[in-house]
Design a protein around this motif. Structure first.
Motif, PDB file in Angstrom:
ATOM      1  N   LYS A  85       7.329  -2.578  -8.594  1.00 49.73           N
ATOM      2  CA  LYS A  85       6.679  -3.116  -9.787  1.00 49.73           C
ATOM      3  C   LYS A  85       5.220  -3.376  -9.437  1.00 49.73           C
ATOM      4  CE  LYS A  85       6.263  -7.105 -12.853  1.00 49.73           C
ATOM      5  NZ  LYS A  85       6.761  -8.455 -13.242  1.00 49.73           N
ATOM      6  N   ASP A  86       4.314  -2.789 -10.228  1.00 51.73           N
ATOM      7  CA  ASP A  86       2.885  -2.985  -9.991  1.00 51.73           C
ATOM      8  C   ASP A  86       2.329  -3.942 -11.026  1.00 51.73           C
ATOM      9  OD1 ASP A  86       0.249  -2.922  -9.336  1.00 51.73           O
ATOM     10  OD2 ASP A  86      -0.064  -0.797  -9.741  1.00 51.73           O
ATOM     11  N   SER A  87       2.000  -5.145 -10.572  1.00 52.23           N
ATOM     12  CA  SER A  87       1.399  -6.153 -11.440  1.00 52.23           C
ATOM     13  C   SER A  87      -0.085  -6.326 -11.155  1.00 52.23           C
ATOM     14  CB  SER A  87       2.122  -7.498 -11.287  1.00 52.23           C
ATOM     15  OG  SER A  87       3.408  -7.444 -11.849  1.00 52.23           O
ATOM     16  N   THR A 138       0.812  -1.204   0.000  1.00 54.37           N
ATOM     17  CA  THR A 138       0.000   0.000   0.000  1.00 54.37           C
ATOM     18  C   THR A 138       0.856   1.270   0.000  1.00 54.37           C
ATOM     19  OG1 THR A 138      -0.096   0.116   2.414  1.00 54.37           O
ATOM     20  CG2 THR A 138      -1.794  -1.203   1.305  1.00 54.37           C
ATOM     21  N   VAL A 139       0.216   2.362  -0.380  1.00 52.12           N
ATOM     22  CA  VAL A 139       0.867   3.666  -0.339  1.00 52.12           C
ATOM     23  C   VAL A 139       1.313   3.981   1.093  1.00 52.12           C
ATOM     24  CG1 VAL A 139       0.382   6.149  -0.497  1.00 52.12           C
ATOM     25  CG2 VAL A 139      -0.216   4.632  -2.400  1.00 52.12           C
ATOM     26  N   ALA A 140       0.491   3.658   2.054  1.00 51.79           N
ATOM     27  CA  ALA A 140       0.832   3.942   3.448  1.00 51.79           C
ATOM     28  C   ALA A 140       2.079   3.182   3.881  1.00 51.79           C
ATOM     29  CB  ALA A 140      -0.345   3.595   4.359  1.00 51.79           C
ATOM     30  N   LEU A 141       2.181   1.916   3.490  1.00 49.78           N
ATOM     31  CA  LEU A 141       3.351   1.113   3.858  1.00 49.78           C
ATOM     32  C   LEU A 141       4.616   1.677   3.215  1.00 49.78           C
ATOM     33  CD1 LEU A 141       4.686  -1.404   5.108  1.00 49.78           C
ATOM     34  CD2 LEU A 141       4.082  -2.643   3.007  1.00 49.78           C
ATOM     35  N   ILE A 142       4.528   2.017   1.929  1.00 51.63           N
ATOM     36  CA  ILE A 142       5.691   2.590   1.251  1.00 51.63           C
ATOM     37  C   ILE A 142       6.123   3.883   1.925  1.00 51.63           C
ATOM     38  CG2 ILE A 142       6.515   3.594  -0.920  1.00 51.63           C
ATOM     39  CD1 ILE A 142       4.587   1.665  -2.349  1.00 51.63           C
ATOM     40  N   GLY A 143       5.155   4.718   2.271  1.00 55.84           N
ATOM     41  CA  GLY A 143       5.482   5.975   2.927  1.00 55.84           C
ATOM     42  C   GLY A 143       6.254   5.765   4.218  1.00 55.84           C
ATOM     43  N   ARG A 144       5.842   4.804   5.003  1.00 57.60           N
ATOM     44  CA  ARG A 144       6.535   4.516   6.262  1.00 57.60           C
ATOM     45  C   ARG A 144       7.961   4.023   6.015  1.00 57.60           C
ATOM     46  NH1 ARG A 144       3.058   0.704  10.145  1.00 57.60           N
ATOM     47  NH2 ARG A 144       4.984   0.982  11.385  1.00 57.60           N
ATOM     48  N   THR A 178      -1.317   2.084 -10.069  1.00 59.68           N
ATOM     49  CA  THR A 178       0.063   2.339 -10.478  1.00 59.68           C
ATOM     50  C   THR A 178       0.380   3.824 -10.399  1.00 59.68           C
ATOM     51  OG1 THR A 178      -0.131   0.478 -12.037  1.00 59.68           O
ATOM     52  CG2 THR A 178       1.768   1.921 -12.290  1.00 59.68           C
ATOM     53  N   LYS A 179      -0.525   4.634 -10.912  1.00 59.72           N
ATOM     54  CA  LYS A 179      -0.297   6.081 -10.920  1.00 59.72           C
ATOM     55  C   LYS A 179      -0.267   6.654  -9.510  1.00 59.72           C
ATOM     56  CE  LYS A 179      -1.775  10.369 -13.196  1.00 59.72           C
ATOM     57  NZ  LYS A 179      -1.948  11.180 -11.986  1.00 59.72           N
ATOM     58  N   SER A 180      -0.992   6.039  -8.593  1.00 59.98           N
ATOM     59  CA  SER A 180      -1.003   6.562  -7.227  1.00 59.98           C
ATOM     60  C   SER A 180       0.387   6.499  -6.611  1.00 59.98           C
ATOM     61  CB  SER A 180      -2.004   5.789  -6.359  1.00 59.98           C
ATOM     62  OG  SER A 180      -1.556   4.480  -6.064  1.00 59.98           O
ATOM     63  N   TYR A 181       1.164   5.470  -6.949  1.00 61.97           N
ATOM     64  CA  TYR A 181       2.538   5.393  -6.441  1.00 61.97           C
ATOM     65  C   TYR A 181       3.384   6.531  -7.015  1.00 61.97           C
ATOM     66  CZ  TYR A 181       1.259   0.519  -5.301  1.00 61.97           C
ATOM     67  OH  TYR A 181       0.656  -0.607  -4.807  1.00 61.97           O
ATOM     68  N   PHE A 207      11.419   7.732  -6.313  1.00 67.05           N
ATOM     69  CA  PHE A 207      10.876   6.377  -6.228  1.00 67.05           C
ATOM     70  C   PHE A 207      10.474   5.915  -7.627  1.00 67.05           C
ATOM     71  CE2 PHE A 207       7.474   3.295  -5.175  1.00 67.05           C
ATOM     72  CZ  PHE A 207       8.097   2.545  -4.184  1.00 67.05           C
ATOM     73  N   GLU A 208      11.061   4.815  -8.075  1.00 64.46           N
ATOM     74  CA  GLU A 208      10.880   4.329  -9.444  1.00 64.46           C
ATOM     75  C   GLU A 208       9.660   3.407  -9.531  1.00 64.46           C
ATOM     76  OE1 GLU A 208      14.557   2.463 -10.627  1.00 64.46           O
ATOM     77  OE2 GLU A 208      15.768   4.073  -9.767  1.00 64.46           O
ATOM     78  N   VAL A 209       8.700   3.766 -10.362  1.00 62.00           N
ATOM     79  CA  VAL A 209       7.486   2.958 -10.511  1.00 62.00           C
ATOM     80  C   VAL A 209       7.490   2.298 -11.885  1.00 62.00           C
ATOM     81  CG1 VAL A 209       4.968   2.977 -10.531  1.00 62.00           C
ATOM     82  CG2 VAL A 209       6.221   4.469  -8.951  1.00 62.00           C
ATOM     83  N   PHE A 210       7.308   0.978 -11.877  1.00 59.83           N
ATOM     84  CA  PHE A 210       7.294   0.178 -13.098  1.00 59.83           C
ATOM     85  C   PHE A 210       5.954  -0.530 -13.234  1.00 59.83           C
ATOM     86  CE2 PHE A 210      11.601   0.480 -11.555  1.00 59.83           C
ATOM     87  CZ  PHE A 210      12.328   0.801 -12.692  1.00 59.83           C
ATOM     88  N   CYS A 211       5.411  -0.549 -14.429  1.00 58.54           N
ATOM     89  CA  CYS A 211       4.174  -1.301 -14.657  1.00 58.54           C
ATOM     90  C   CYS A 211       4.518  -2.739 -15.024  1.00 58.54           C
ATOM     91  CB  CYS A 211       3.331  -0.657 -15.751  1.00 58.54           C
ATOM     92  SG  CYS A 211       4.134  -0.455 -17.354  1.00 58.54           S
TER      93      CYS A 211
END
Length: 306
Positions: A171-173, A152-158, A180-183, A192-196
């Motif tokens: 990586k968002d599968s 989750t976004v909350a977990l990543i933020g922490r 995906t865009k929310s990250y 922070f690198e976001v990959f689809c």
């Protein structure tokens, strides 16, 4: 588009070829990896879902990482999957990746126990980071359809706050572009690198500030993915995305791993690519012919292996 991502661009979720006795065929895997890097890939996601990693034992995973580097595959291009339910095994695999020179690792959450708390997941990733000394960049693997444990976004933020510079991407599968865009919206500004994981989202993700893709279809579509990436802000990229979306639809029209192995076997003329570990089974002749026709309708001709 994020221009300074460590793994920016097209990353294949690399298939793992097997011998007839179902042992990993490192020579074929290295050959396929070289082909991918020569045909549009910037990086290699080895030992992921498409690579049958959860059918491959700990010592074998180590042998894959070592064997690819020994065969000349650059460690700097590899993002090995090291996440398993046991913290100690995740640490062993992550340390091996660091030792070999891989910049980062893709870490599934501990996926056996369902509905873990956010505190539990934070503790898991914290243990991995602390026990590996923060030497590897950590990339999360959000694949709730398989793991049943969302990132989750909350977990990543922490975790970003606790381990800046170590927690590096995801990586968002999920196949859900809004997710995906929310990250990107929350964390891209922090590097922070976001990959689809879904090729059909690559063009719009790049335009939103994402880093690229890590996908199964890149095993056969990497040259088209590279056109999308290089032309992300041009009409050529948008046009290539239409073809890439068709490729994605084609390869997911059959069982994914057997289908991709069938396509590689056809392109290489090497039926050894049809070997895979149960419970995966090779496609029937009829299913393979249907897949070939669907793939060929995309209008893509694959470069032959060297």
């Amino acid at each position: 588009m994020m221009t300074d991502a460590i793994y920016g661009g097209v990353n294949a979720a690399v298939l793992t070829p097997m011998r007839a006795d179902l042992s990993v065929d490192l020579d074929r895997m290295a050959g396929h990896s070289r082909w991918l890097l020569a045909n549009g890939c910037n990086g290699l996601g080895v030992l992921g879902t498409t690579g049958e990693a959860n059918s491959i034992g700990l010592s074998e995973r180590i042998a894959v990482m070592e064997g690819l580097v020994e065969r000349g595959i650059p460690a700097r291009a590899m993002m090995p999957g090291t996440g398993v339910p046991a913290i100690t095994d995740t640490v062993i695999l992550t340390n091996k990746a660091v030792e070999l020179g891989c910049p980062g690792v893709l870490v599934l959450p501990p996926f056996f126990y369902k509905n873990p708390s956010e505190d539990g997941l934070f503790a898991y990733y914290s243990e991995v980071i602390q026990r590996t000394g923060g030497k590897a960049k950590i990339y999360f693997y959000h694949f709730p359809a398989q793991s049943a444990v969302p990132i989750t976004v909350a977990l990543i933020g922490r975790l970003l706050k606790a381990y800046p510079g170590v927690v590096k991407g995801l990586k968002d599968s999920s196949g859900d572009y809004a997710n995906t865009k929310s990250y990107v919206d929350h964390f891209a500004k922090d590097g922070f690198e976001v990959f689809c994981g879904d090729d059909s989202h690559l063009h719009q993700l790049l335009n939103a500030g994402g880093a690229g893709c890590i996908t199964a279809a890149s095993n056969v579509g990497s040259a088209v993915s590279a056109q999308v990436y290089s032309g992300w802000d041009q009409a050529t990229g948008a046009a290539a995305q239409e073809t890439l979306t068709a490729i994605r639809k084609a390869v997911t029209s059959a069982a994914l791993i057997p289908g991709l192995k069938a396509l590689v076997a056809r392109n290489t003329g090497d039926d050894a690519w049809l070997n895979m570990r149960p419970p995966h089974m090779k496609l029937s002749g009829e299913a393979a012919q249907t897949l070939y026709a669907t793939f060929d309708s995309c209008g893509v001709t694959l470069a032959k292996a060297a």
